[in-house]
Design a protein around this motif. Structure first.
Motif, PDB file in Angstrom:
ATOM      1  N   VAL A 133       0.934  -1.021   0.245  1.00 48.94           N
ATOM      2  CA  VAL A 133      -0.092   0.108   0.150  1.00 48.94           C
ATOM      3  C   VAL A 133       0.951   1.236  -0.132  1.00 48.94           C
ATOM      4  O   VAL A 133       0.280   2.425  -0.129  1.00 48.94           O
ATOM      5  CB  VAL A 133      -1.109   0.124   1.140  1.00 48.94           C
ATOM      6  N   LYS A 134       2.120   1.043   0.233  1.00 44.17           N
ATOM      7  CA  LYS A 134       3.173   2.096   0.309  1.00 44.17           C
ATOM      8  C   LYS A 134       4.567   1.807  -0.004  1.00 44.17           C
ATOM      9  O   LYS A 134       5.012   0.727   0.673  1.00 44.17           O
ATOM     10  CB  LYS A 134       3.000   3.026   1.621  1.00 44.17           C
ATOM     11  N   GLY A 135       5.209   2.286  -0.807  1.00 43.85           N
ATOM     12  CA  GLY A 135       6.610   2.061  -1.244  1.00 43.85           C
ATOM     13  C   GLY A 135       6.755   1.683  -2.744  1.00 43.85           C
ATOM     14  O   GLY A 135       5.902   1.721  -3.550  1.00 43.85           O
ATOM     15  N   PRO A 136       8.093   1.173  -3.022  1.00 43.30           N
ATOM     16  CA  PRO A 136       8.407   0.995  -4.606  1.00 43.30           C
ATOM     17  C   PRO A 136       7.575  -0.191  -5.011  1.00 43.30           C
ATOM     18  O   PRO A 136       7.509  -0.145  -6.207  1.00 43.30           O
ATOM     19  CB  PRO A 136       9.939   0.531  -4.469  1.00 43.30           C
ATOM     20  N   LEU A 137       7.082  -1.112  -4.395  1.00 41.56           N
ATOM     21  CA  LEU A 137       6.294  -2.144  -5.025  1.00 41.56           C
ATOM     22  C   LEU A 137       4.663  -1.884  -5.185  1.00 41.56           C
ATOM     23  O   LEU A 137       4.023  -2.520  -5.849  1.00 41.56           O
ATOM     24  CB  LEU A 137       6.449  -3.432  -4.241  1.00 41.56           C
ATOM     25  N   LYS A 138       4.513  -0.668  -4.911  1.00 39.40           N
ATOM     26  CA  LYS A 138       2.826  -0.161  -4.823  1.00 39.40           C
ATOM     27  C   LYS A 138       2.392  -0.150  -6.290  1.00 39.40           C
ATOM     28  O   LYS A 138       1.444  -0.693  -6.706  1.00 39.40           O
ATOM     29  CB  LYS A 138       2.675   0.969  -4.069  1.00 39.40           C
TER      30      LYS A 138
END
Length: 815
Positions: free
Chosen positions: A677-682
């Protein structure tokens, strides 16, 4: 105009009745008459602010924030009591004098005075002392108003205020300290602390440890059977001074001596002492709350909280008894004249269960009627409400308590019971052994006729278990006897019994018995023990709620966490000494011998001392076998493979997985990181989610409303499946994986459409439903008929027009 502020609505109503005031049609609970306006509180309507009320950071319990001591003490309105504060505030606007009609004790003084301070009242304040709600005593009290600001009343205010603030400091700080320390060592309970609850926990733990460490031993009960020309009787062997073979409690433990005593019979003996006293047994006073709780615990196994709740219902809801939270059994003398009316109400309400009322004598005035002994409240007695309908509305437990209160009240109008108490001492002529016997012969039952049969039987059993041996033959000193037989019975000492609600309450009200310091013991003996009639039940329930003690049927026992908490607290907290010291210092504040500030400084000092012993607390925890729980490493972050931490969202209250290294945030999926839900993989997860959604939509059925694809979901709250349209926000029920009736259409909630076959009873269309066990059926919402579904067709009727169909009996009839 004078504004009278009563402590409770019932007192306000009684004052209004006494002075002829009428209810205010615009304000519920307010009255006006003559120069008076009468309003009330409802017990305490203000309470101390919680720590987080002073500062948001105190929401999180941290040792580094301790000690917490408000610079400016504040109160807040108790939930659902706002109308009382508004009623008092509005009443002040047109008044030049306020009359406090609080209970005549320290807590009552605080209750109204804190409202006056909270509303910044600067006018004249007078005090009226009312402890009898009959009109004459009220009018007499109103003729003797006193200055509320005199040292007499302000001393009571200071005493109650100091106790309230001292308890807040002690409880808020030490509960947080012990709880945070406990969590570091694997104790997940709230380790609550306070001058009363810690002492109660200490009593329970010490009793449990005493039982656990008890080592039984044998002893011998020696009884002699004597013959006399007027009859036979049994007497208990009485060891002479300096007798060998006894334990510390005077019990015989030497088997050789016991055997020797059995061999002395037969032997001649004589009565060396004989005394017969005619005695009276007065009726017990009406119940106080603690007495009622003890008796209900003994007879019915009820808890303190249950009895308090039942009594409150009998008072508030049914209006069958007087104010229940009383700490005395005495009654105002003016109540005696109401006896005939109340007795008639009891007789009518309870019918054949109150035939004892027929023999009551209203002219008899028991010792319970004593103005000098009445405190803020009088004993709990029945009201004059004469209503069999009210009795029919009682449940079984309420009726039991009501009957107990009625019997105890009716006993006040009977003469004392009378009996002959006999005591004798027999001595054998040759071996010079002594035997003693006591007996009781009832001459007149008196008030005892009000006892129920079971209570009378229990009373007789308790007498048999004591040294009394029932009636003895008529004898006198010097009479010759024959010791016919001596019986030795080997018994074993028993450990003390676990506490019950009744015995623990008895210990709380007579707490001085557990104190060694003579000054503190005298202080607590003079009072009513620890806790109050209103708080003792809540204290016990709080210890149960926190998992520090547990109920096993009627018994109260400490848990492992409770015992650990006991061992890790200072002795001053787990004994009644703290309560005694509080009482001593608060009385000094009342008398002006010390100040509130000085007292609170000493409480702060004790708290700081405990906080400084953090390392010692940990050392002692390890000695008890407690160890910090081994930390299980969290799962790896999907982005950087660092350890994830489980956190809770403040917004949604859902658990998430946080990576402190890359600041990524994932959905919590059964202990593993889910959607980012938050971060580089969102963005990557969002794209994958959209792809899966598109794949599902290829085979999705069309929405009946807009033809857009409709998808099947599962509710996280109810765990039930449902269908949701991706286009028009319509929702449909799920029938075993198939689309059911709509319950939301285009965002608007609707009744599910009845799309089933016609009802066999009223021919209305039926709705398709499914049971919890996934079995389909049809429901007619018009006549409440239900039928099973037989492969989508109408099956057997199992409910017809709201009545369940007995298929078994139907089959029998058709056969």
């Amino acid at each position: 105009m004078k504004l009278i502020i009563a402590e409770k609505p019932k007192m306000a109503k009684a004052i209004a009745r006494a002075i002829g005031a009428s209810p205010d049609p615009k304000v519920r609970g307010a009255y006006e008459g003559g120069d008076y306006r009468i309003v009330s509180c409802e017990g305490h309507i203000l309470e101390q602010l919680s720590p987080q009320g002073y500062d948001e950071r105190y929401k999180r319990w941290r040792i580094e924030d301790l000690p917490i001591h408000p610079e400016q003490w504040k109160l807040k309105l108790i939930e659902n009591k706002g109308r009382y504060l508004t009623m008092i505030r509005n009443g002040m606007k047109n008044s030049d004098v306020v009359v406090s009609a609080a209970d005549p004790d320290a807590e009552g003084q605080l209750l109204v005075d804190e409202v006056l301070h909270h509303l910044n009242w600067k006018g004249v304040t007078l005090r009226v002392l009312i402890n009898d709600l009959n009109p004459k005593p009220i009018l007499k009290a109103l003729d003797n108003l006193e200055d509320n600001n005199s040292d007499k009343f302000q001393g009571l205010y200071r005493r109650a205020l100091s106790r309230s603030r001292g308890d807040w400091l002690l409880g808020m700080n030490l509960t947080r300290f012990y709880t945070v320390m406990g969590r570091e060592f694997g104790l997940d309970q709230v380790l609550s602390a306070g001058r009363v609850q810690s002492a109660v926990l200490g009593m329970v733990v010490r009793r449990d440890l005493e039982i656990e460490n008890f080592k039984p031993h044998d002893y011998y009960a020696i009884n002699g059977r004597f013959g006399h020309e007027k009859g036979a009787f049994t007497a208990k062997w009485n060891p002479v001074e300096g007798q060998s073979g006894l334990d510390d409690s005077g019990r015989l433990i030497d088997p050789d001596i016991a055997q020797g005593l059995t061999e002395i019979a037969p032997e001649a003996a004589e009565i060396v002492e004989h005394e017969v006293k005619r005695q009276q047994q007065n009726a017990p006073k009406p119940f106080s709350m603690s007495d009622l709780q003890k008796e209900a615990s003994r007879k019915f196994g009820m808890t303190m909280a249950q009895v308090l709740e039942i009594a409150q219902a009998l008072y508030d809801k049914h209006e069958l008894i007087t104010y229940p939270r009383s700490d005395t059994g005495y009654l105002p003398e003016g109540h005696h004249e109401e006896g005939p009316v109340v007795l008639a109400a009891i007789r009518n309400n309870l019918g054949s269960q109150a035939v004892y009322c027929d023999n009551a004598d209203p002219s008899i005035k028991s010792q319970a009627f004593n103005d000098a002994k009445v405190k803020a409240h009088h004993g709990i007695i029945p009201t004059a409400k004469n209503s069999q309908q009210a009795i029919l509305a009682l449940n079984a437990q309420e009726k039991r308590i009501y009957e107990m209160i009625c019997r105890r009240y009716a006993a006040q109008f009977f003469p004392p019971a009378e009996f002959n108490a006999t005591r004798l001492l027999a001595k054998t002529l040759e071996t010079q052994q002594l035997f003693k016997a006591t007996g009781k012969q009832w001459l007149a039952q008196g008030w005892r006729v009000t006892l129920d049969t079971k209570a009378a039987d229990e009373d007789a059993e308790s007498e048999e278990e004591s040294e009394a041996t029932g009636e003895l033959p008529p004898m006198q000193k010097g009479d010759a006897l024959t010791l016919e037989e001596v019986v030795s019975q080997c018994k074993q000492t028993n450990p003390p019994k676990h506490f019950t609600d009744g015995s623990l309450l008895d210990a709380m009200t007579s707490i001085h018995r557990f104190v060694e310091d003579p000054k503190i013991r005298a202080m607590l003996k003079e009072g009513d023990g620890i806790g109050t009639e209103a708080t003792r039940a809540n204290i016990l329930e709080k210890l149960v709620k926190h998992g520090l003690i547990v109920r096993e049927k009627k018994l109260i026992k400490s848990t492992m966490a409770g015992q650990a908490h006991y061992h890790l607290m200072p002795q001053a907290m787990t004994t009644p000494d703290m309560a005694g010291l509080f009482e001593s210092r608060t009385r000094q504040i009342e008398d002006g011998e010390t100040t509130l500030e000085s007292f609170l400084e000493s409480v702060d000092g004790f708290i700081r001392e405990q906080l400084s012993l953090k390392e010692d607390w940990g050392r002692r925890a390890r000695e008890l076998g407690l160890e910090p729980p081994k930390k299980t490493p969290g799962p790896p972050c999907r982005h950087c493979e660092s350890e994830l931490t489980k956190v809770k969202s403040k917004l949604t209250k859902k658990f998430l997985m946080l990576c402190k290294a890359c600041n990524s945030l994932f959905e919590h999926d059964s202990g593993l990181p889910g959607f980012c839900v938050k971060g580089p993989l969102k963005e990557q997860d969002m794209a994958a989610k959209q792809a899966r959604r598109q794949e599902r939509m290829k085979d999705a059925p069309p929405c009946p409303e807009c033809q857009a694809p409709i998808l099947r979901f599962k509710s996280t709250k109810t765990q039930k499946h449902f269908w949701r349209c991706t286009g028009c926000e319509s929702f449909y029920t799920d029938l075993a994986g198939k689309l059911g009736p709509a319950f939301v259409v285009r965002g608007e909630k609707v009744e599910p459409k009845a799309d089933g076959p016609p009802c066999p009873e009223c021919e209305s269309n039926m709705s398709r439903q499914i049971t919890k066990k996934k079995k389909p059926f049809f429901l007619c919402r018009e006549c409440d008929t239900m039928c099973w579904s037989d492969e989508g067709e109408l099956g057997k009727v199992f409910k017809r027009r709201g009545e369940m169909v007995n298929t078994a009996s139907k089959t029998k009839t058709s056969d």
